[in-house]
Enzyme design. Sequence first.
Site, PDB file in Angstrom:
ATOM      1  N   ASP A 576      55.419  33.773  55.605  1.00  8.30           N
ATOM      2  CA  ASP A 576      56.077  33.064  56.570  1.00  8.30           C
ATOM      3  C   ASP A 576      57.361  32.526  55.914  1.00  8.30           C
ATOM      4  OD1 ASP A 576      56.407  32.031  59.468  1.00  8.30           O
ATOM      5  OD2 ASP A 576      56.356  30.102  58.271  1.00  8.30           O
ATOM      6  N   HIS A 579      62.543  33.770  53.437  1.00  3.98           N
ATOM      7  CA  HIS A 579      63.866  33.553  52.875  1.00  3.98           C
ATOM      8  C   HIS A 579      63.897  32.165  52.729  1.00  3.98           C
ATOM      9  CE1 HIS A 579      64.022  33.105  57.142  1.00  3.98           C
ATOM     10  NE2 HIS A 579      65.004  32.416  57.096  1.00  3.98           N
ATOM     11  N   ASP A 677      57.680  37.030  67.194  1.00  8.75           N
ATOM     12  CA  ASP A 677      58.966  36.261  67.576  1.00  8.75           C
ATOM     13  C   ASP A 677      59.995  36.717  68.665  1.00  8.75           C
ATOM     14  OD1 ASP A 677      58.264  34.315  65.794  1.00  8.75           O
ATOM     15  OD2 ASP A 677      59.126  35.383  63.943  1.00  8.75           O
TER      16      ASP A 677
END
Length: 1538
Positions: A576, A579, A677
């Site tokens: 999760d 980045h 999402d």
Amino acid sequence: MPTVEEGDANNDSIDEEQYGNPDKLSEKGREQIKEQVDTALSAGAEKAEVLVETDAIFIVCKMSQNNEVRIIVLEEGEHLESVIRKIEKGWIVRFKRGTSLLGKQVTVTTTMSPDEQLKWSEGSDHLAVYCEIQCNVAGSFKYSFSTDGKESGSGYFLIMPELKVNGKPLPLDGVVCQTYLTKLLEDLPSWKSRLQVAKESGYNMIHLTPIHELGISNSSYSISDHHSLNSTLDSPGHKATLKDVDTLVKEIEKEWNILTVQDVVWNHAAKNAKWILEHPESAYNCINSPHLRPAYVIDRIYHHFGKQIGEGVWENRGVPKIVDNIHHINNIEYLLRAEVLPKARLHEFFQIDIIKTKSHFENLIKNGPTKDPLDGETIEIIQDLKWRRFGSSVDFEKALRIYNQERGDASNENERIQKCVASFGEHLEKLNMKAGEESWNIILGGLNAVMGHISYERIADHGPKKGLVSPDSPLTTDYFLHLEPDSTWEEEEKLAYDEKKGQYLMVFNGWVMSSNPLNNFALPTSQVYLRRELVCWGDSVKLNYGEKQEDSPFLWNYMKEYTQQCAKIFHGLRIDNAHGTPIHVAEALLKSAREIRPDIYVFAELFTGSEYADNMFVNRLGISSLIREAQSAHDSHEQGRLVYRYGGDCVGAFIQRSTRLAPSSIAHGLFLDQSHDNPSPIRTRSVRDILPTAAMLSMASCAVGSNRGYDEFIRDHIHVVSEARPYSSWLKKEEVSLEKGIIRGRKILNDLHVWLAQNGYSQVFVDQMNSDIVGITRHNPITHETVVVVSHTSFNSFNYVHYPGGLKHIPIGGVLEKVLFEMKLNEISPNWDKENSEVLVGLSNYSLEVNQNVEINGSSNMFKVHGGNQGFIELTGFSSGSVIGFKIKPSDEAQQAIENIQNIIKVPNNKQEIELVNVLKKATLQQFNHILFSCESEEYSTIQQGGYDVPNFGKFVYCGLQGLIPILDKIRDNNDLGHPVCQNLRDGTWICDYIIGRLQKYQGLENLASIISEILKPLKHVPYYLRPAYFEAIISYIYGKAKNEVFGRMSPEIADSSSLYRWLAISTVSFVGDISGAGLAPISPKIELEDKKASSLAAGLPHFAVGIWRNWGRDTFIALPGCLLSTGRFKDARNIILAFAGSLRHGLIPNLLAEGIGARYNCRDAVWFWLVSIVKYVELAPNGQEILKDTVRRIYPTDDAVYGDLDLEQPLIDTIYEALDKHFSGISYRERNAGNQIDEHMKDEGFNIKVDVDRETGFICGGNRWNCGTWMDKMGSSEKAGNRGEPATPRDGAPVEIQSLAYKLLISLDDWNRRGFIQRNSVSSDETWTWLNWAQKIKENFEKHFFVDENDSNKYVNRRNIVKDTVGSTFGYTDYQLRCNFAIALAISPDLLDAQKAWKALDSAEVLLGPLGIKTLDPIDWAYNGYYNNDDDGTDKKIAKGWNYHQGPEWVWVAGFYLLARLSIGERIGGEKLEYAVKQVQSRLGNAYKHIIDSPWRSLPELTNANGDYCNASCPAQAWSVGCLIEACSKLNNIAQI
């Protein structure tokens, strides 16, 4: 890939009726399998695994892992952190030096075995040696290499994990994954009833959001305790444990053949996590990160302002509690900018306390002015590291040097001090003003970000329109955790400096748009929190790991334990916020996970906005799959492009070799039709698009997935934070069943996706049939069976189409074996159900109509079949939301043709191979010139036809097979099936007809043409889209056999040498042949020829290939030693030597031969290169001295003889004697037919030829300023620029290389005389001039006259420690020009000069070296220009009409002699010098190799322009360039062997 057999645990995921059962085979069918398996095994397969259906056979060959090698070429300075190279377990990664590393000591290490350097294979040839590593462990591994102890480059290779379900392999491309929010599964005992939807839908992987204890927000990704399970898993009377979860995961795998993966959250923790309050150092807070203090103050100001709005404090200023229009927004912006934010006095955190600073400065300067003044510089503010108001300072030491100086305007010391302080204070005021401006810009930047956030949440049409400002819906999101009771921001500011309370003022996590993901936005180098640039998650504290484990030991240990717990239970991890997680943290934690589960599946979604950054994350973390989203596509065309991009080769891709370069590739994809999402596509697209998009993704050759709810038509986004309703249970059919949504269709699609991956359907083609309809093909490159699925998308709910018109048809191109399915969505009612408030239930006003195994000629209203195997499928009632699937196999004719080709190219010693090899064995090397090469001009001269013209491409550089190979190689390496050559092959087999037809026209090659015709014959029956691949396979096969036969005729040394040497050797064949109208001078009939006519040696291709321009005396004998002697072609060498001997006249051989009839004798050096070629022949050929007795047919037995009037035959040695006697006696004549008819530019004096021997030095001298008798023979031709008739480089006098050639010959003549090969030991006119005496005279005078030492005082000296280019030239200065010709002299006769002086001269000449060639003139010389353009019609004399041909451009053949000289002189000296020479030669040979591989000519050019730039006028293939490099390679080999 698994074998699917009856009784296997995973059979329930494959529909037997649909895809077949291997036990239902006839005996004939089993025999067919056996034959195809045997064929596969003979092709190098270790294991052939079979999945069959009733009427078709599917064979998947898993190539022996030990045979698969991927090569990584290392180049100096390349750090390839973003290049992904995917490797399968069991493969070998092999490292080879690139051209920039040849000649250097290279050490290679990898993180797979970090303490060991990889060992290079044995051998000294840097192009051939390699080091390698066996890839047995999954993960990402970095390789690094150093040269001579200095780091030079790095990169990564990614070894993909092997997933197994109940012990059976699951290909990564076969993953079908469904995501579940764990909190919606309720208690653990009820999980299976809800997860069973995944099983019944055909998924083989379940993705769970975190199972651990969630925080106060109940967000699925805000974890309060990473070591405890969420309470939702508990059931009455039982608290769930990790062991319970582990048991369930194992059950799901065993019973359902489903793997389970879970998210890991490393970057933040819930704000109510108890452990973080016990270990506040694990977060970024106002104590361990004091740079956050100003941001905290600003955050509290925004907090209190929003709170006041909710309390109605600002209503009288136009901001009510409910903010819902632009006027409210404008008023909020004004109040913040004009009244609220200025009160923060943010500038004070950046400014200096001027009074205090001035006072301190005044105290410091009381001891008098500085003795070390510093003028012209200034001071800047030094930021206070504790970030106190007015806490910043300056560099006082520097300030004293600038401001504490003598003052001419001060009458006493006290006045001086005051003036210094005043000046210092003025500068401080400017600094504070600047800091104030910068801080206000920070305020405004932050305000802009805040207003964007408020506008989105309160008034934007696409936003939530929250309206009322309240504690549950604050105006802005707090950036900081604040546990103390609210007071005022002024009071709260003090908390930030409180050592105890300040450590609990922790920043929340979030993400920053368009930021560099490698930059941690919580560090002091970032102002993200201060500038309000964070899209903040107000429920999660950002974790602070520091740079190493010692910086935050508790946090590192806590997360390592958490990660390893997850790895023990789950088959894979989704990272999760990947980045946003510090990359060194993710690296370390994944390493710990792989310690537990080496083949763990790691996937992530990255929002870097950069493929470069994405790839870097993939490499460093070893991410198995990157999440890709179909919802990012704005239309069906883009969605089809994504399907093609994220996996699979092109349909019809060329057959790859087991050992090949490791290709750069995109990250493996996990392609989702909807992620958890994403909003529901029912809202963003339409209900009718659910099925077509799922179908399109099922045809992607990568992992695919979906979100629970997509298949059931859940109308709205199942939100990770706010959703509380549980998923429906499979036990309640009224909530979810096969009949709900597209679940029945999803199972069909998922089964198909898995089956395609397991059975090798690895090639993909996407066809945009109209704006909404997309056809996707998956193709098996072994069986050539195809599955086509067509989807009618519906991106817009208002664009429903019943019967699409103008739709292009689907060509069958084989046998339509089966219509796998047709599915469409029917609307039962236009009205949606009332949404269920208790449980997640999908829309029920649509039903899915499914038909499987549809009759091909039945009553379907979706399609019609027209014609037979070459017919087509017409889609008829193919309405929006429909999908249809076809299975097509090759026709019997096509299958037979493919099998025939495979048998030819893969089965050893088959009939066609034996016939081909036998015919090739009978071909002469002259015939191989036609088979492999022959440029177009040669083809016209020989068989009166040109090359094959490919539309939109042009002609190949060679008409023979070699013309095809570089193009086909490039197509294969780049997978470029759109290349015009491929299109030409798909359109027809005309190129095959051309290949056969041209060979039929060559006498003696008719049988070869017939055999190649038989080999190519099956290609006509291969499906058009496969034709390029099989054409390449056949041509490469034939070419390989031909090349092997050529090598078998050459020197044995070549076959065992480097690839450069082999390519050079093959290139020599292109120059040696018989061309009508461009033959040699007549050879005595006593000389037995292998071919009807002797071969000549073309100077270069294509410009010097035919007519009088083919045979140049000088070019021929510079090239001959390398092209013919080093390659073992002694008969061809002998014939050419004797032919030119027969044309001797005036003691010279011709410059231009013109078959002897129109020979021109205007060069002084050609005869010496001819003589030294004879010397080398005697040295290298078996019984080489016998050539001296061979008969020469003299066509000009006297200088004045006319061609054809008189012939004389004599032994070659007599011809040699004559050449030497003529030189010794002096040669002086005027060229025949002098004038414009032979040279339209030369001045009259230039036709006068004179050569003699200087009796004092023994040097060969000659020429005049108006002619150019050596290889540097450019005659000026520009009247406009004034160089017409003037040679650019006359080189009259004694050219350096001729002296060396003469010395070499004379030493050899003396040796031959001593050994009894020849009778004479001197010139005929003076017996005191013996061969040895003459040679010694040259040697005694060479250094004295040619070497320019440190003490040379001549006025023309420009450089020292060089060898002159000439001695005694007319102009004088030209003797002293640094040119490359001395390297020829040192290479031919290394002992002519003292070895140390020769070495210095070669050192001096390094300024001449280009990447490939060597400059012909010193770059600092006035006449130097490195760019040759013969078409220049300007007024610059130096370059007009290419006058600088030999005044700078970089010639390749002379560079070969330079390399020979380096090696020879290095060999004489030995030690470090020899080592340096070998390294330099290896390095430069690398450039040659790169050029050859990149060139369609597979050869070396005549010259390049400066610094290796391309020269348009240069021959791209030049014989002497190739020959001289071969000699250098051979010399290097000999030294290496010693």
